[in-house]
Design a protein around this motif. Structure first.
Motif, short mmCIF file in Angstrom:
data_model
loop_
_atom_site.label_atom_id
_atom_site.label_comp_id
_atom_site.label_asym_id
_atom_site.label_seq_id
_atom_site.Cartn_x
_atom_site.Cartn_y
_atom_site.Cartn_z
N ASP A 236 0.85 -1.23 0.00
CA ASP A 236 -0.07 -0.13 -0.20
C ASP A 236 0.90 1.19 -0.01
O ASP A 236 0.60 2.27 0.63
CB ASP A 236 -0.98 -0.12 1.17
N ALA A 237 1.83 1.16 -0.94
CA ALA A 237 2.95 2.20 -0.74
C ALA A 237 2.27 3.51 -1.61
O ALA A 237 1.43 3.47 -2.61
CB ALA A 237 4.02 1.74 -1.51
N SER A 238 2.80 4.87 -1.01
CA SER A 238 2.52 6.00 -1.87
C SER A 238 3.54 6.24 -2.77
O SER A 238 4.70 5.90 -2.71
CB SER A 238 2.24 7.06 -0.72
N GLN A 239 3.12 6.97 -3.90
CA GLN A 239 4.34 7.52 -4.80
C GLN A 239 5.36 8.25 -4.20
O GLN A 239 4.81 9.20 -3.47
CB GLN A 239 3.73 8.08 -5.80
N GLY A 240 6.48 7.75 -4.20
CA GLY A 240 7.75 8.78 -3.60
C GLY A 240 8.75 9.20 -4.57
O GLY A 240 8.65 8.73 -5.75
N GLU A 241 9.83 9.63 -3.92
CA GLU A 241 10.86 9.90 -4.50
C GLU A 241 12.08 10.02 -3.58
O GLU A 241 11.87 10.12 -2.43
CB GLU A 241 10.71 11.10 -5.43
#
Length: 274
Positions: A236-241
């Motif tokens: 359930d990961a969020s888009q990140g950087e």
């Protein structure tokens, strides 16, 4: 399908990062530090450019054909994980990593492998590839090469007895880094050329190893997307950087450690302080 790990904060790094081998290894070390210090856990799918031979932590430098790698413009680095060397072809290899605090994962190594490989197996299933952990051990063909080492049911994934993915873990400083190589397209001549006196040939390699392309003919782009989406849903990961600080730390670490002869050839970490 999500896992209990999805209750934690996860980020997925945008599909599909392309960086040098030393930088890829440095980013994983930095991501572990981020997770250890209360930041997000990380999942990602990545590509090695230029193509890179990554040595297992305990692998002897003498097993490498350095002249061949130089002639073919193949980078060489050393992983912090065990196992044999892997030639990560820019096209033929798809790599992933999962990085989290060790307290959130099973302490039994085999249980941990089986947990963290769940999304990998699920991705294969979505690609219509009948992949699973090896049911038994297979003898080594050429020990220095990951795909030709003895097959281990704990962490090697096969299709009808042919290896399609190797996975490894590094556990230190309260974090776990699991990364894996998935064979998208076979490059046996180059794989074997990276090693000094490989004791085998391309036919034997093809008998032991298979790939996504051989199994289903799926495009590389779609294979990468399937793996990335499965890892994202599972955590359930969020888009990140990467943060600017992480990139700066990784660049410094890549040059100081993962590109240095001390680390690559002598397995001595020049960044360690006594």
């Amino acid at each position: 399908m999500t896992s209990l790990l999805a209750e934690k904060e996860w980020r997925v790094i945008p599909e599909e990062e392309t960086r040098s081998g030393p930088m890829q290894m440095a980013l994983e070390e930095v991501a572990a530090e981020t997770a250890r210090n209360g930041g997000p856990r990380t999942v990602r799918v990545y590509r090695w450019k230029p193509s890179t031979l990554s040595l297992g932590y305990r692998q002897a430098a003498e097993t490498v054909d350095w002249e061949f790698c130089d002639q073919q413009s193949i980078d060489v680095t050393r992983r912090p994980t065990g196992g044999g060397g892997i030639y990560h072809d820019t096209i033929g290899d798809i790599s992933y990593s999962i990085i989290a605090p060790s307290k959130e994962l099973p302490q039994d190594v085999m249980e941990s492998y089986h947990l963290l490989c769940q999304p990998v197996l699920e991705a294969f299933n979505k690609m219509n590839i009948a992949a699973d952990f090896a049911e038994r051990e297979y003898p080594a063909i050429h020990e220095p090469a990951c795909y030709l080492r003895g097959v281990n049911p704990a962490h090697d994934i096969v299709v009808d007895g042919q290896k399609i993915s190797g996975n490894a873990q590094n556990r230190q400083q309260e974090t776990v880094i699991q990364h894996g190589s998935i064979s998208y397209k076979l490059t046996p001549e180059t794989q074997l050329g990276c090693f000094a006196n490989p004791e085998t040939n391309a036919k034997t390699y093809r008998d032991r190893v298979t790939s996504i392309n051989e199994q289903v003919g799926l495009t590389r782009k779609n294979a990468v997307r399937t793996l990335k989406e499965t890892l994202t849903a599972w955590t359930d990961a969020s888009q990140g950087e990467w943060s600017n600080e992480e990139i700066a730390k990784a660049k410094e670490l890549a040059e100081a450690k993962y590109r240095s002869d001390a680390w690559v050839k002598d397995r001595s970490d020049p960044t360690e302080t006594s």
